[in-house]
Enzyme design. Structure first.
Site, mmCIF file in Angstrom:
data_model
loop_
_atom_site.group_PDB
_atom_site.id
_atom_site.type_symbol
_atom_site.label_atom_id
_atom_site.label_comp_id
_atom_site.label_asym_id
_atom_site.label_seq_id
_atom_site.Cartn_x
_atom_site.Cartn_y
_atom_site.Cartn_z
ATOM 1 N N LYS A 183 2.417 -3.888 11.123
ATOM 2 C CA LYS A 183 1.083 -4.023 11.697
ATOM 3 C C LYS A 183 1.159 -4.471 13.137
ATOM 4 O O LYS A 183 2.069 -5.215 13.517
ATOM 5 C CB LYS A 183 0.251 -5.044 10.909
ATOM 6 N N THR A 192 -10.514 7.360 3.512
ATOM 7 C CA THR A 192 -10.482 5.984 3.029
ATOM 8 C C THR A 192 -11.694 5.702 2.157
ATOM 9 O O THR A 192 -11.576 5.102 1.073
ATOM 10 C CB THR A 192 -10.459 4.996 4.210
ATOM 11 N N LYS A 214 0.831 -1.210 0.000
ATOM 12 C CA LYS A 214 0.000 0.000 0.000
ATOM 13 C C LYS A 214 0.863 1.256 0.000
ATOM 14 O O LYS A 214 0.599 2.208 -0.749
ATOM 15 C CB LYS A 214 -0.911 -0.013 1.226
ATOM 16 N N ALA A 265 -15.741 -4.974 5.983
ATOM 17 C CA ALA A 265 -15.618 -5.444 7.360
ATOM 18 C C ALA A 265 -14.255 -6.120 7.510
ATOM 19 O O ALA A 265 -13.247 -5.589 7.053
ATOM 20 C CB ALA A 265 -16.772 -6.391 7.684
#
Length: 357
Positions: free
Chosen positions: A79, A154, A67, A240
């Site tokens: 992360k 986003t 990304k 989700a």
């Protein structure tokens, strides 16, 4: 999956910690620092075993590397995953405060090689709390000098990705198309609104009954959670948790386009191939949902104005057009094409950095 298998990972670093008092496990994974400090949000969730948390963190960190590269941002990929002992909404404030303090300590010990921000079950208020202990935090509240929530940016990026994918698939515009949004959180809810304004017919699903009721009041059609993956639509927008499209789902999904905000939408490697073979055009998630990274890194690292951040989020549509061009010319899936483009941009950024140092 066993712990041994989960630890056999090609990233740069894995940090774990267990807090006996709260029962929480902490995982930080740095996939790459080639383009700059690794960056990626903090996800808090329950996992059946620690190996699953490690695997999730590794996949998410890898997606962040892609990304950042494909978005031309000077950061690497990382992360955080906090494996909770109970559902987030059942954890009392004092326990949550301790969990955040320990997580902040872990981040601070990495001395700036990793920066975090909000993700699933964390928000700007939590980032403010982390910032009491460590400076390596994105997405603090405006009152604390941060860029605030990246959710709307986003959503804007995913909306532009959706429009570009629909156009490339030969469906024209969103006007009149059936768009199924799975997940009506801060991003999914905003995406649904943007798609509706563009004339789409919204089908919606969420675990939160109040969100669904609000969407129905706006004129959208509610879909039962168990029916999401079998409901016919033009555009499926997973917003989700990831891992939605398995091999089996890819064989039966009844849509023309997949473009959503969820990370790691493709659960199995061959699922992307199956979608491609069936003529279902997939907007790679690490391209489509890059608006959040653009918002946080742009505002808090690069000093961009809101207007510049918005322009860069809108440009996600242009990036996807380049992805689809590579896909068409090389005869590969959009996912493979997006990885090719990310690699090219990473090499270009490295060369530029080398010549200016």
């Amino acid at each position: 999956m066993s712990i041994d298998s989960a630890l056999n990972w090609d990233g740069e670093m894995t940090v774990t910690r267990f807090d006996r008092e709260t029962g929480a496990h902490f995982v930080i994974r740095l996939d790459s620092t080639q383009l700059g400090p690794a960056a990626g949000g903090t996800r808090a969730a329950q996992y059946s075993q620690l190996a699953d948390a490690l695997t999730d963190a590794g996949k998410l960190a890898g997606a962040m590397t892609l990304k950042m590269a494909v978005s031309n941002l000077p950061m690497g990929g990382g992360k955080s995953v906090i494996a909770l002992p109970a559902p987030r909404n059942s954890i009392d404030p004092s326990t949550w405060a301790r969990i955040l303090r320990i997580h902040a300590e872990n981040i601070d010990k990495l001395s700036g090689n990793y920066w975090t921000g909000p993700d699933v079950n964390t928000n700007s208020a939590d980032m403010d709390t982390l910032n009491d202990t460590t400076e390596f935090v994105f997405g603090r509240s405006l009152e604390r000098g941060g860029a605030g929530s990246s959710a709307f940016t986003t959503a804007v990026g995913v909306f532009e990705a959706m429009k570009a994918t629909v156009a490339h698939r030969g469906l024209g515009s969103l006007d009149g198309l059936r768009v199924l949004v799975q997940g009506l959180g801060a991003v999914g809810g905003s995406l649904a609104s943007l798609a509706a304004e563009a004339g789409a017919q919204l089908l919606v699903a969420d675990t939160d009954a109040e969100r669904v009721a609000h969407a129905v009041a706006l004129g959208h059609t509610a879909i039962a959670l168990d029916d999401v993956l079998s409901t016919s639509c033009d555009v499926f927008a997973p917003c989700a948790m990831g891992g939605v499209i398995t091999t089996e789902v890819a064989r039966t999904l009844d849509c023309s386009v997949v473009a959503g905000a969820a990370n790691n939408v493709i659960a199995h490697e061959d699922a992307s191939d199956i979608l491609h073979e069936r003529g279902i055009l997939y907007a790679p998630d690490f391209v489509a949902n890059a608006g959040g990274a653009i918002h946080l890194v742009g505002r808090e690292v690069l000093g961009w104005s809101e207007s510049v951040v918005h322009e860069r989020a809108v440009a996600i549509g242009d990036t996807l057009n380049q992805v689809f061009e590579i896909s068409d010319i090389d005869g590969v899936t959009p996912d493979e094409a997006a990885r090719t483009l990310a690699g090219r941009r990473a090499r270009e950024a490295s060369k530029t950095a080398a010549t200016t140092s």
